[in-house]
Design a protein around this motif. Sequence first.
Motif, PDB file in Angstrom:
ATOM      1  N   ASP A 224       0.814  -1.204   0.000  1.00 25.93           N
ATOM      2  CA  ASP A 224       0.000   0.000   0.000  1.00 25.93           C
ATOM      3  C   ASP A 224       0.852   1.260   0.000  1.00 25.93           C
ATOM      4  O   ASP A 224       0.438   2.297  -0.488  1.00 25.93           O
ATOM      5  CB  ASP A 224      -0.946   0.001   1.193  1.00 25.93           C
ATOM      6  N   THR A 228       1.008   5.059  -2.379  1.00 23.15           N
ATOM      7  CA  THR A 228       1.176   6.341  -1.696  1.00 23.15           C
ATOM      8  C   THR A 228       2.482   7.011  -2.134  1.00 23.15           C
ATOM      9  O   THR A 228       2.512   8.211  -2.385  1.00 23.15           O
ATOM     10  CB  THR A 228       1.213   6.129  -0.167  1.00 23.15           C
ATOM     11  N   ASP A 244      -5.083  -3.127 -10.085  1.00 23.52           N
ATOM     12  CA  ASP A 244      -5.769  -2.361  -9.049  1.00 23.52           C
ATOM     13  C   ASP A 244      -4.900  -1.221  -8.544  1.00 23.52           C
ATOM     14  O   ASP A 244      -5.384  -0.122  -8.289  1.00 23.52           O
ATOM     15  CB  ASP A 244      -6.153  -3.267  -7.880  1.00 23.52           C
ATOM     16  N   SER A 247      -4.825   1.534 -11.127  1.00 21.44           N
ATOM     17  CA  SER A 247      -6.041   2.330 -11.238  1.00 21.44           C
ATOM     18  C   SER A 247      -6.098   3.427 -10.184  1.00 21.44           C
ATOM     19  O   SER A 247      -6.918   4.331 -10.277  1.00 21.44           O
ATOM     20  CB  SER A 247      -7.261   1.423 -11.114  1.00 21.44           C
ATOM     21  N   GLN A 248      -5.243   3.360  -9.171  1.00 21.94           N
ATOM     22  CA  GLN A 248      -5.272   4.369  -8.115  1.00 21.94           C
ATOM     23  C   GLN A 248      -4.209   5.447  -8.296  1.00 21.94           C
ATOM     24  O   GLN A 248      -4.055   6.322  -7.464  1.00 21.94           O
ATOM     25  CB  GLN A 248      -5.086   3.695  -6.753  1.00 21.94           C
ATOM     26  N   LEU A 296     -12.001 -11.365 -13.877  1.00 19.71           N
ATOM     27  CA  LEU A 296     -12.264 -11.131 -12.458  1.00 19.71           C
ATOM     28  C   LEU A 296     -11.031 -10.696 -11.694  1.00 19.71           C
ATOM     29  O   LEU A 296     -11.117  -9.976 -10.713  1.00 19.71           O
ATOM     30  CB  LEU A 296     -12.847 -12.393 -11.818  1.00 19.71           C
ATOM     31  N   THR A 297      -9.840 -11.158 -12.103  1.00 19.87           N
ATOM     32  CA  THR A 297      -8.657 -10.853 -11.290  1.00 19.87           C
ATOM     33  C   THR A 297      -7.843  -9.698 -11.832  1.00 19.87           C
ATOM     34  O   THR A 297      -7.136  -9.044 -11.088  1.00 19.87           O
ATOM     35  CB  THR A 297      -7.746 -12.081 -11.166  1.00 19.87           C
ATOM     36  N   SER A 298      -7.884  -9.431 -13.143  1.00 20.81           N
ATOM     37  CA  SER A 298      -6.993  -8.387 -13.664  1.00 20.81           C
ATOM     38  C   SER A 298      -7.641  -7.588 -14.785  1.00 20.81           C
ATOM     39  O   SER A 298      -6.956  -7.179 -15.716  1.00 20.81           O
ATOM     40  CB  SER A 298      -5.693  -9.023 -14.160  1.00 20.81           C
ATOM     41  N   ASP A 299      -8.942  -7.376 -14.715  1.00 19.21           N
ATOM     42  CA  ASP A 299      -9.654  -6.608 -15.736  1.00 19.21           C
ATOM     43  C   ASP A 299      -9.403  -7.149 -17.129  1.00 19.21           C
ATOM     44  O   ASP A 299      -9.310  -6.391 -18.102  1.00 19.21           O
ATOM     45  CB  ASP A 299      -9.242  -5.125 -15.688  1.00 19.21           C
ATOM     46  N   ASP A 359      -6.198 -14.721  -5.577  1.00 21.33           N
ATOM     47  CA  ASP A 359      -7.388 -14.312  -6.324  1.00 21.33           C
ATOM     48  C   ASP A 359      -7.745 -15.356  -7.380  1.00 21.33           C
ATOM     49  O   ASP A 359      -8.904 -15.732  -7.519  1.00 21.33           O
ATOM     50  CB  ASP A 359      -7.151 -12.946  -6.992  1.00 21.33           C
ATOM     51  N   GLN A 362      -9.320 -18.358  -5.851  1.00 21.56           N
ATOM     52  CA  GLN A 362     -10.713 -18.144  -5.427  1.00 21.56           C
ATOM     53  C   GLN A 362     -11.681 -18.281  -6.596  1.00 21.56           C
ATOM     54  O   GLN A 362     -12.775 -18.824  -6.451  1.00 21.56           O
ATOM     55  CB  GLN A 362     -10.874 -16.744  -4.815  1.00 21.56           C
ATOM     56  N   LEU A 379      -3.999 -21.295   2.782  1.00 19.63           N
ATOM     57  CA  LEU A 379      -2.936 -20.307   2.638  1.00 19.63           C
ATOM     58  C   LEU A 379      -1.769 -20.690   3.525  1.00 19.63           C
ATOM     59  O   LEU A 379      -1.959 -21.016   4.689  1.00 19.63           O
ATOM     60  CB  LEU A 379      -3.433 -18.914   3.030  1.00 19.63           C
TER      61      LEU A 379
END
Lengths: 502, 266
Positions: A224, A228, A244, A247-248, A296-299, A359, A362, A379
């Motif tokens: 994360d 930033t 993801d 995209s931020q 679903l996992t990576s667009d 991911d 799942q 896991l």
Amino acid sequence: MKRLKKFAFAVVLTTLTIALSACGSGDKKGTASSSITIGIPQDLDSLDPHTAVAAGTKEILFNIYEGLVKPDSEGNLVPAVASEVVPGADGKTYTFTLREGVKFHDGSTVTVEDVKYSLDRCADTTAGDPLVPAFSNIESVETPDDKTIVVTLVQPDTEFLANMTTAIVPKSVEDLNEHPVGTGPYKYVSWVPQEEVILEKNENYWGEPAYIDDVTIRIVADADAIVTGLNGGSIDFFARLSSDQVSQLSDDYQIYEGTMNLVQALYLNNKVEPFTDERVRQALCYATDVPEVLDLTSDGKGSPIGSSMFPAFGKYYTDLSGAYPTDIEKAKQLLAEAGYPDGFTFTITVPSNYQPHIDTAQVLVEQYKKIGVTANIELIEWDSWLSDVYSARNFTSTVIGVDASNLTPGALLSRFQSEAGNNFINYSNADYDAAYAEAVATTDDAAKTEAYKKCQQILSDTAANVYIQDMAEFVAMNKKYTGYVFYPLYVQDLAKIKPVEQ
Amino acid sequence: MKKKRKSLNFIIGAVLVGLMLIMVVWGWIKTPYDPNAMNTALKFARPSLAHPFGCDNFGRDVFSRILQGVGNTFIVSVGTVAIGTIVGILLGGLCGYYGGWLDEIIMRCNDVIFAFPSIFMALIVISLIGPGKYQVILALGIAFVPSFARLVRSEFMKQKNRDYCLAAELMGASSLRIMFVHILPNAFPVILSSVIIGFNNAVIAEAGLSYLGIGVQPPEASLGAMLSDAQTFLYKDPLLCIFPGVVMALMILGFALLADGVSEDK
């Protein structure tokens, strides 16, 4: 009173920060053209190119050290410290001519002695396996004159040249981890473990010099903090981001899209029930909807693959991604034939630090429900994964990405030979062994390519694993820079990055 | 009017806990959607009438996942507290009633376990028996034993010299009978409020373990795991964090107020 003090302190602190940051940005403007800060997710494990094992370390050392040959961005081997390579007709000898005037970072000139020392160091078997496993095939390294190096092999191997990317280091330096000295476009300045590595441009580089003078490589372990850091401007460049994270990001970044160059699959332990039965493995392949996994996992980004090889291998790669189109009925029928009309239950072991693999797992769990198969995810930590799953082969199935150490097909395909030490899925197929042996033995290029393709075909036909994709990779670079180049290997070529002309 | 009215804390706490219990039961009977069903078209869908809390990165209905998650969190917490209380009462009761060397041995072992933070203790147990919902119950249960044992012990020591115990002894009641038929009911109010607080701690501990990826295994939901997954999308879709976070906060608040109310009532 106390509150007032606190307030005063806060004011002082804020002004101080403002002053500091103002100073920082002013500083940056002046030198933006000649420095860059790069983020990497983990610390380096060694600065010695021969003992470093982590892929994340090698991609950085690529800029400091070079071999007799080095890969270019197309995956071809081009001469580096050597100026010319002449392979012998029998595939057993390679004759290298040393490039004139190549200098180490400490100013000394590269001699054939240094080359022989470097190769011998990696082929040394006194401490067990040689540092470069393929070097066990080296019979001798000879230097007939001060410009020529002759490498003689025990067994003919027409692809041996790929291993000659092994770094050439000076004989005079004892501890490379303390004093890294190479011939690459960047030279080492300092390393603060868990914090940063600093490199500077090698002014005496023999080839096209780097564009940027100073490179700071900052270690950002927290996923994360990466976003930033990029948005806050403390990092200019980061490779291997997820869609993801991308995209931020703010508009200050140019996003380059490529592939990670690895084989992501649901690897099945071929020696554990029910995966001993080929029909069960094929049923899982038919039940897997790869496009949905990608959506679903990576667009939807990523390249679907159908065997243990990814497109970067060029002529060796054969596209088998359509071998098992999603077909629930067929899958159920195969399961019934194999004696599991009502499905079965199995465990997917996934390393907990790789979110993309979790991911994918799942999504697979959901897809297998449609054929009555219950998959449970377990896991485990990365260290446990390495020891229990990869080394001890104590698992039923796992989602992981397998990468290639060099661009010879053997880097990916050799592990599926029945007796291979790293055959962690316990794959055993006599046809495959024969096809692989043929591929290695033949010196005819067309026949070799054909044999490697046959290997991939067999892996696909027998559904050795449920092949999924070569994952999408995103590289974010501040718009102040340009020139990023993807390699078909796990490297970052910093010398090609240049500042945008203002 | 001898009977005191229930405090406000108790009422609010009871309402919140009641709501939570409704969610748990609802999740067990039927969730609006399959909490694990994925849908490409609904990735990051905003809250709507069909999906009141929106959908997550796999297009799964967040409300259904919260129902399942609350249920999982609840099971783990109840299991944890049950193990902690039962073992704690047995050990604490024996130590408190008999004292002597038995007390010394058990309580010193207790101190050793108590010296580790409970999350750390649970991590040790998990590394031995592997991750998973039921393993977490066992791991946290073991970690919760010492605090209960200590509490029960001091309560038993206080009670055993009271007149009613001596009277029972003179009547010829067995030690076990005195411990569990006479003393335990009298120690009950103290134990009850610490059970409720323990339940709160268990909710937080479960969330912590799931957040670290060693609790409930994906794709099954738990509040902690949902928070952990949502962290990646903090900027993109903050609602994914907010809903499970708020539910967890209300759950803990409810039990905290209830515990407060119970102890005020005494």
